[in-house]
Scaffold this active site. Structure first.
Site, PDB file in Angstrom:
ATOM      1  N   LYS A 203       0.869  -1.180   0.000  1.00 54.51           N
ATOM      2  CA  LYS A 203       0.000   0.000   0.000  1.00 54.51           C
ATOM      3  C   LYS A 203       0.900   1.222   0.000  1.00 54.51           C
ATOM      4  O   LYS A 203       1.526   1.550   1.001  1.00 54.51           O
ATOM      5  CB  LYS A 203      -0.868   0.029   1.261  1.00 54.51           C
ATOM      6  CG  LYS A 203      -1.870   1.162   1.201  1.00 54.51           C
ATOM      7  CD  LYS A 203      -2.329   1.643   2.557  1.00 54.51           C
ATOM      8  CE  LYS A 203      -1.413   2.653   3.164  1.00 54.51           C
ATOM      9  NZ  LYS A 203      -1.214   3.894   2.388  1.00 54.51           N
TER      10      LYS A 203
ATOM     11  N   GLU B 168      11.045   1.116   9.466  1.00 56.03           N
ATOM     12  CA  GLU B 168      11.975   2.235   9.230  1.00 56.03           C
ATOM     13  C   GLU B 168      11.198   3.479   9.616  1.00 56.03           C
ATOM     14  O   GLU B 168      10.318   3.924   8.870  1.00 56.03           O
ATOM     15  CB  GLU B 168      12.352   2.323   7.750  1.00 56.03           C
ATOM     16  CG  GLU B 168      13.075   1.120   7.211  1.00 56.03           C
ATOM     17  CD  GLU B 168      14.508   1.005   7.708  1.00 56.03           C
ATOM     18  OE1 GLU B 168      14.968   1.888   8.466  1.00 56.03           O
ATOM     19  OE2 GLU B 168      15.149   0.010   7.346  1.00 56.03           O
TER      20      GLU B 168
ATOM     21  N   CYS C  91      14.044  10.810   6.136  1.00 55.97           N
ATOM     22  CA  CYS C  91      14.212  10.439   7.545  1.00 55.97           C
ATOM     23  C   CYS C  91      15.681  10.476   7.959  1.00 55.97           C
ATOM     24  O   CYS C  91      15.984  10.408   9.142  1.00 55.97           O
ATOM     25  CB  CYS C  91      13.591   9.080   7.811  1.00 55.97           C
ATOM     26  SG  CYS C  91      14.121   7.856   6.627  1.00 55.97           S
TER      27      CYS C  91
ATOM     28  N   GLU D  90      11.245  15.844  14.861  1.00 56.50           N
ATOM     29  CA  GLU D  90      11.732  15.830  13.486  1.00 56.50           C
ATOM     30  C   GLU D  90      10.977  16.904  12.685  1.00 56.50           C
ATOM     31  O   GLU D  90       9.750  16.869  12.611  1.00 56.50           O
ATOM     32  CB  GLU D  90      11.467  14.434  12.906  1.00 56.50           C
ATOM     33  CG  GLU D  90      12.079  14.182  11.563  1.00 56.50           C
ATOM     34  CD  GLU D  90      11.816  12.752  11.066  1.00 56.50           C
ATOM     35  OE1 GLU D  90      10.823  12.123  11.501  1.00 56.50           O
ATOM     36  OE2 GLU D  90      12.605  12.278  10.240  1.00 56.50           O
TER      37      GLU D  90
HETATM   38  P1  ADP Z   1       4.256  10.441   6.948  1.00 59.51           P
HETATM   39  O1  ADP Z   1       4.478  11.413   8.028  1.00 59.51           O
HETATM   40  O2  ADP Z   1       5.448  10.050   6.158  1.00 59.51           O
HETATM   41  O3  ADP Z   1       3.055  10.699   6.094  1.00 59.51           O
HETATM   42  P2  ADP Z   1       2.859   8.175   7.996  1.00 59.51           P
HETATM   43  O4  ADP Z   1       3.402   7.235   8.993  1.00 59.51           O
HETATM   44  O5  ADP Z   1       1.620   8.919   8.324  1.00 59.51           O
HETATM   45  O6  ADP Z   1       4.074   9.122   7.721  1.00 59.51           O
HETATM   46  O7  ADP Z   1       2.624   7.469   6.606  1.00 59.51           O
HETATM   47  C1  ADP Z   1       3.409   6.441   6.096  1.00 59.51           C
HETATM   48  C2  ADP Z   1       2.515   5.406   5.488  1.00 59.51           C
HETATM   49  O8  ADP Z   1       1.695   4.874   6.515  1.00 59.51           O
HETATM   50  C3  ADP Z   1       1.565   5.916   4.406  1.00 59.51           C
HETATM   51  O9  ADP Z   1       1.443   4.928   3.406  1.00 59.51           O
HETATM   52  C4  ADP Z   1       0.264   6.070   5.162  1.00 59.51           C
HETATM   53  O10 ADP Z   1      -0.864   5.936   4.330  1.00 59.51           O
HETATM   54  C5  ADP Z   1       0.341   4.896   6.105  1.00 59.51           C
HETATM   55  N1  ADP Z   1      -0.520   4.991   7.289  1.00 59.51           N
HETATM   56  C6  ADP Z   1      -0.790   6.078   8.041  1.00 59.51           C
HETATM   57  N2  ADP Z   1      -1.617   5.757   9.051  1.00 59.51           N
HETATM   58  C7  ADP Z   1      -1.876   4.434   8.945  1.00 59.51           C
HETATM   59  C8  ADP Z   1      -2.666   3.486   9.689  1.00 59.51           C
HETATM   60  N3  ADP Z   1      -3.349   3.848  10.760  1.00 59.51           N
HETATM   61  N4  ADP Z   1      -2.687   2.205   9.252  1.00 59.51           N
HETATM   62  C9  ADP Z   1      -1.991   1.827   8.176  1.00 59.51           C
HETATM   63  N5  ADP Z   1      -1.227   2.654   7.453  1.00 59.51           N
HETATM   64  C10 ADP Z   1      -1.170   3.944   7.819  1.00 59.51           C
END
Ligand code: ADP
Length: 483
Positions: A180, A255, A289, A386
């Site tokens: 995803k 990561e 990161c 960050e």
């Molecule tokens: P960033 O700050 O890089 O957007 P996130 O951790 O929010 O960091 O996002 C990284 C990935 O995690 C994206 O693909 C986002 O859609 C996914 N993501 C965010 N929240 C969830 C969740 N609750 N469950 C599964 N995937 C998630």
């Protein structure tokens, strides 16, 4: 600017070798961060779609695991070659949906492809072992087997490389894969799927689902058929996903966030340190990161360092990633801009001095002026959070111990950098830093041949290198008796 090969722009997800919509029929918009305009729509998938993808990956695993490493290597090699053949289109698509300058996007496509090439080769070397026996009539073998169905959740800052550095070792090891991508950048992921299909990677082996993170994530972490989750993203989401994986005791690689220190000692080669500072801080407009989050500079060179940095930062060309010579694209979205502003406001309120930049850029949208702050102290937000944007806060220290203590005073432990020409200090500081990766007199350390990853709240596991393949292999011990 247009894609040369228009079929690389896919607006459907890729599951079981088919291009499909969401079962609900819903879609969502992909925006160009430079124009805020809609550039495509992709399926808004949820639980049933993720289940279908997991089912396809499980079915494909039965035959994929039985292919030889050489066969898998051949397919991966073709995928790698197609990425190079379509380098211009992949880079353009990435700049359009992510905003990074075209030159950086091209660099990322090459970096992304390098993982596919490297693991195509390394997959052939997943050796087992024969252990000297403990009983004369028995023999002990240890074999390496693919973990099984792998789920991956990836971020928007490296829309191609964060996928290939998981997919390539997974596929090379004999695992099947459901990814995803981030909702901001699904188009690059779908273009990679198009190329995987053209490379002949069998149906169900590589799947991309787009849509609702929570819904898709709940299946990816909760379904017992998925044997491993590999995630790149923020620490809070990583913790949540790790907890969700506990029920089915999945393997996890994470990561997560970083808070990279960049220490410049008085004995550093100043020009080299400033070049490294620019590369480590302003790549991808500060949105990686491993980007430096804190400059920690010794008192003897503090003023010179700040002055040199500010001069270089003021010279950065800000604009659309499609324009020639642009070095700083827009930030990914408004929330990213807000975070940078908050950090600047907080620091200035607590006594930091603005040396250059400091506000949203005159271009409007999500562009932000590359900024340098001096006289930054550990009580400010930038010390522990960050920023993920084009802000360089410069802290001051007097001795080596203090520098190491400041560098380690964070929950994170991903990348650290330091500059010194004293050999003894290089060893001492290199060993004292509580980080997974340390750049010594170097500001760019990512490569497919070295293990990338962090300690503490920055994650678990390593990507790239021989360690990156281990993550997708399970060891099986077999004892053969009665000999
Ligand atoms: P960033 O700050 O890089 O957007 P996130 O951790 O929010 O960091 O996002 C990284 C990935 O995690 C994206 O693909 C986002 O859609 C996914 N993501 C965010 N929240 C969830 C969740 N609750 N469950 C599964 N995937 C998630």
């Amino acid at each position: 600017m247009e894609l040369k090969d228009k079929s690389l722009l896919r607006e459907q997800a890729y599951v079981n070798g088919q291009w499909v919509g969401a079962q609900s029929g819903q879609t969502f918009a992909v925006l160009n961060p430079a124009t805020r305009q809609e550039m495509a729509r992709v399926p808004l998938m949820s639980e049933p779609d993720a289940e279908a993808a997991v089912e396809a990956a499980e079915a494909a695993f039965a035959s994929w695991r039985k292919t030889t490493a050489k066969e898998r290597a051949g397919l991966l090699r073709r995928w790698y070659e197609l990425m190079h053949a379509h380098l211009d289109d992949l880079a353009l698509l990435m700049t359009l949906e992510q905003g990074k300058p075209l030159a950086e996007a091209r660099g990322e496509v090459q970096y992304a492809a390098s993982f596919v090439e490297w693991f195509a080769e390394e997959g052939k070397r997943a050796y087992g072992e024969l252990i000297p026996t403990h009983k004369p009539d028995a023999r002990i073998l240890v074999n390496r087997e693919p973990v099984g169905v792998v789920a991956a959740i990836t971020p928007w800052n490296f829309p191609a490389a964060m996928i290939t550095r998981k997919a390539a070792p997974a596929l090379a090891a004999g695992c099947t894969f459901v990814c995803k991508p981030a909702e901001d950048t699904p188009l690059t992921a779908l273009a990679l799927a198009e190329l995987a299909e053209r490379a002949g990677i069998p149906a169900g082996v590589f799947n991309i689902v787009t849509g609702d993170p929570k819904a898709l994530g709940s299946v990816m972490t909760g379904d017992a058929r998925v044997r491993k989750l590999s995630f790149t993203g923020s620490t809070p989401v990583g913790k949540l996903l790790m907890a969700q994986c506990a029920d089915t005791v999945k393997r996890v690689s994470l990561e997560l966030g970083g808070n990279a220190p960049f220490i410049a000692f008085d004995d550093a080669d100043l020009e080299r340190a400033l070049d490294g500072a620019m590369a480590s801080k302003y790549r991808n407009t500060g949105q990686t990161c491993v980007c430096t989050n804190r400059f920690i500079v010794q008192a003897g060179i503090y003023d010179q360092f700040v002055e040199g940095l500010a001069k270089r930062v003021s010279d950065l060309k800000v604009g659309s990633g499609l324009e020639e010579g642009v070095q700083q694209g827009p930030l990914i979205n408004q929330a990213a801009v807000d975070k940078v502003e908050t950090h600047i406001e907080d620091a200035v309120a607590k006594g930091a001095q603005l040396v250059c930049g400091g506000k949203p850029h005159a271009l409007g949208g999500t562009w932000f002026e590359p900024t340098v702050l001096r006289d930054v102290t550990p009580d400010m937000k930038v010390a522990t959070e960050e920023t993920f944007g084009p802000l360089a806060p410069v802290f001051r220290f007097t001795d080596e111990q203090e520098a190491v203590a400041m560098a380690n005073a964070t929950e994170y432990g991903l990348a650290a950098y330091f500059y010194s020409r004293d050999l003894g200090r290089c060893w001492r500081v290199g060993e004292a830093l509580e980080y997974g990766m340390v750049g010594i007199n170097e500001g760019i350390i990512s490569t497919e041949v070295a293990p990338f990853g962090g300690v503490k709240a920055s994650g678990l596991g390593r990507e790239g290198a021989r360690q990156g393949l281990e993550e997708y292999l399970e060891c099986k011990y077999m004892l053969m008796g009665g000999i």
